[in-house]
Motif scaffolding. Sequence first.
Motif, PDB file in Angstrom:
ATOM      1  N   ARG A 106      -6.063   8.662 -48.147  1.00  0.00           N
ATOM      2  CA  ARG A 106      -6.525   7.531 -47.524  1.00  0.00           C
ATOM      3  C   ARG A 106      -6.194   7.545 -45.963  1.00  0.00           C
ATOM      4  O   ARG A 106      -5.180   7.024 -45.431  1.00  0.00           O
ATOM      5  CB  ARG A 106      -5.950   6.058 -47.885  1.00  0.00           C
TER       6      ARG A 106
ATOM      7  N   LEU B 244       1.282  -2.449 -47.171  1.00  0.00           N
ATOM      8  CA  LEU B 244       0.727  -1.373 -47.870  1.00  0.00           C
ATOM      9  C   LEU B 244       1.151  -1.427 -49.507  1.00  0.00           C
ATOM     10  O   LEU B 244       0.507  -1.302 -50.490  1.00  0.00           O
ATOM     11  CB  LEU B 244       1.068   0.078 -47.682  1.00  0.00           C
ATOM     12  N   LYS B 245       2.469  -1.951 -49.762  1.00  0.00           N
ATOM     13  CA  LYS B 245       2.992  -2.053 -51.124  1.00  0.00           C
ATOM     14  C   LYS B 245       2.207  -3.327 -51.748  1.00  0.00           C
ATOM     15  O   LYS B 245       2.056  -3.107 -53.108  1.00  0.00           O
ATOM     16  CB  LYS B 245       4.660  -2.106 -50.903  1.00  0.00           C
TER      17      LYS B 245
ATOM     18  N   THR C 298      -3.740   5.664 -42.370  1.00  0.00           N
ATOM     19  CA  THR C 298      -2.482   6.505 -41.673  1.00  0.00           C
ATOM     20  C   THR C 298      -2.230   5.789 -40.319  1.00  0.00           C
ATOM     21  O   THR C 298      -3.161   5.689 -39.448  1.00  0.00           O
ATOM     22  CB  THR C 298      -2.630   7.940 -41.462  1.00  0.00           C
TER      23      THR C 298
ATOM     24  N   TYR D  37      -0.235   0.316 -52.657  1.00  0.00           N
ATOM     25  CA  TYR D  37      -0.186   1.639 -52.337  1.00  0.00           C
ATOM     26  C   TYR D  37       1.126   2.057 -52.473  1.00  0.00           C
ATOM     27  O   TYR D  37       2.024   1.468 -52.146  1.00  0.00           O
ATOM     28  CB  TYR D  37      -0.893   1.716 -50.969  1.00  0.00           C
ATOM     29  N   LYS D  38       1.396   3.466 -52.407  1.00  0.00           N
ATOM     30  CA  LYS D  38       2.670   3.941 -52.148  1.00  0.00           C
ATOM     31  C   LYS D  38       2.699   4.662 -51.010  1.00  0.00           C
ATOM     32  O   LYS D  38       2.176   6.085 -50.901  1.00  0.00           O
ATOM     33  CB  LYS D  38       2.741   4.949 -53.559  1.00  0.00           C
ATOM     34  N   PRO D  39       3.062   3.991 -49.998  1.00  0.00           N
ATOM     35  CA  PRO D  39       3.097   4.620 -48.679  1.00  0.00           C
ATOM     36  C   PRO D  39       4.422   5.671 -48.496  1.00  0.00           C
ATOM     37  O   PRO D  39       5.331   5.796 -49.252  1.00  0.00           O
ATOM     38  CB  PRO D  39       3.484   3.447 -47.844  1.00  0.00           C
TER      39      PRO D  39
ATOM     40  N   ILE E 148      -0.735   7.272 -46.546  1.00  0.00           N
ATOM     41  CA  ILE E 148      -1.337   7.226 -47.917  1.00  0.00           C
ATOM     42  C   ILE E 148      -2.206   8.282 -48.323  1.00  0.00           C
ATOM     43  O   ILE E 148      -3.318   8.716 -47.813  1.00  0.00           O
ATOM     44  CB  ILE E 148      -2.069   5.790 -48.163  1.00  0.00           C
TER      45      ILE E 148
END
Length: 533
Positions: free
Chosen positions: A17, A39-40, A21, A44-46, A14
């Motif tokens: 962040r 994560l989504k 990871t 978040y946008k992994p 990310i």
Amino acid sequence: MASIENRSKVQVSIKNRDDLTKTFEYSADKAIKAYVEHLKAQGYKPKLASLNNHYAIRARQVGYPDQCLYASSEVEALELKQRIESERRRGIVIDYGLARRTTFADLLIRYLHEEAPRHKSFEVEGYKINAVLEDAGLPREDMAAILAAHPNPHPKWKGKQMRKPTGAQMREPSEASRFVRKSFADVVPDDFMDYIDERCQMVEASTVDREIDIFAAVCNTAIDMWRIPCAKSPMDGVRRPSYFNERDRRLKGDEETRLLEAAHQEDRARSIALRLEKLMQDEREDANEARTVYKRKKIVKAAREQYQDEAQQSYTHVALLETLIQFLLMTGARRSEALNLTWSRLDLETQTALLPESKNGRARKLSIRTDLVHLLRALPRTDHLVFPISVDGLRKAWARICSLAGLTGDNELRIHDLRHEAISRVAEAGSNTPGGFTLVDLQAFSGHRDTRMLLRYAHLCTQSLAKRLDAAFADSNQITAHHGVRRLKKGAAVTIGDLCGSTPLPPQPAPSPLNQSFTFKLPSVCLTWGANK
């Protein structure tokens, strides 16, 4: 012909962040998908990325064995693929994966089964390899079974039984030995250096050096003979431990007298024990038929008490150990050479003893002095060996002899010191002998293949050399003067080999336009090379 498969790990990250990871195996699809969904769900946008750290190269072709190699980068993988394809087009097949599938322990075991029995030192090599395997947590190999199964063992071991293992741990365990579990392709010089550093804290550096000799032999055999591909031998770059263990122990004062007196007492005890056993022969048979160990010991004890006095009065003294010590001091033979000498190879008429195989693998003859001949004639010929005593028996007897003679501790005397004493005495005797002894003469006496091994005795020949130099320079017919320097003429009684301990002098330099001369100074003489004017 060959394909490349990316098996690098997958990294899910990310932006900004780093704490989120994570790295996954390339085949962990479910875990990767679940983490991405997690994560989504948090907004978040992994980002998924494949690392460039692990590739598999598969080579499959009809008529050739399948291979699967591994590389740590794409560039390395492409180079391996091209190399395999190029070699197979030329009909060359090399199994590059063999070194990775074979552990160093596998190589040690194979060496113990196939190569070690061909060596005279098979027993010693086997003990060392088994010790390393045991330290690494692996089972020991049965040396007796290995020797019995080998098609062509060393002549020393043909028809000979191995000693039964006692199971006792003879050395401190080494944690560094665990590197043998690694594949041959992954073993690096640092593994051997760690082993050396740890073992040097436990035993002498010379012991560690001999253990490294076995590792080096295994690596060379695996690469050169078994054709296990390896980019570079893991032994390349290994720094062996440095040590100096050359002994210069000489007999001094009354040590020889005390040593022989102690050997005489040991022979007396041995002769009495042999006589006692002969007197107890009937009781021994009765003891063997006893039903219990208690009764057997009781019968033997009573027989000993009954015949002890008679044995001391009727025994025949056999100077076995005393003669053995004299033999080592007069011939300079090694312990093994003396213990393996048979009556059939001993010719007392010609005063020679044939050794069919010495330490260097070559046969040689010993010169037997007259006083030693008398001692050997007095020995009974009850066995095919001249000195029928085992290595262990001699080791224990020698310890008792040295203890009785006071040759322990700071004054410790080893059996091999007698060989050094013998060679030194011959070198010193040359000083009182017309013509003296050169290092070549000492080489014939000691059996060394290389005269450099005898340079430690060169100083003992200097007295004889000085006398010969005095005699040569005192004779005006043997010397000449050139540029104010006295030189020996051709054909003088002293040769260049005598002056240099049988070692060739530097080559004569080519004449220069200026007719330069080169002068080499030696004790008591100055030799000049150069153009004659």
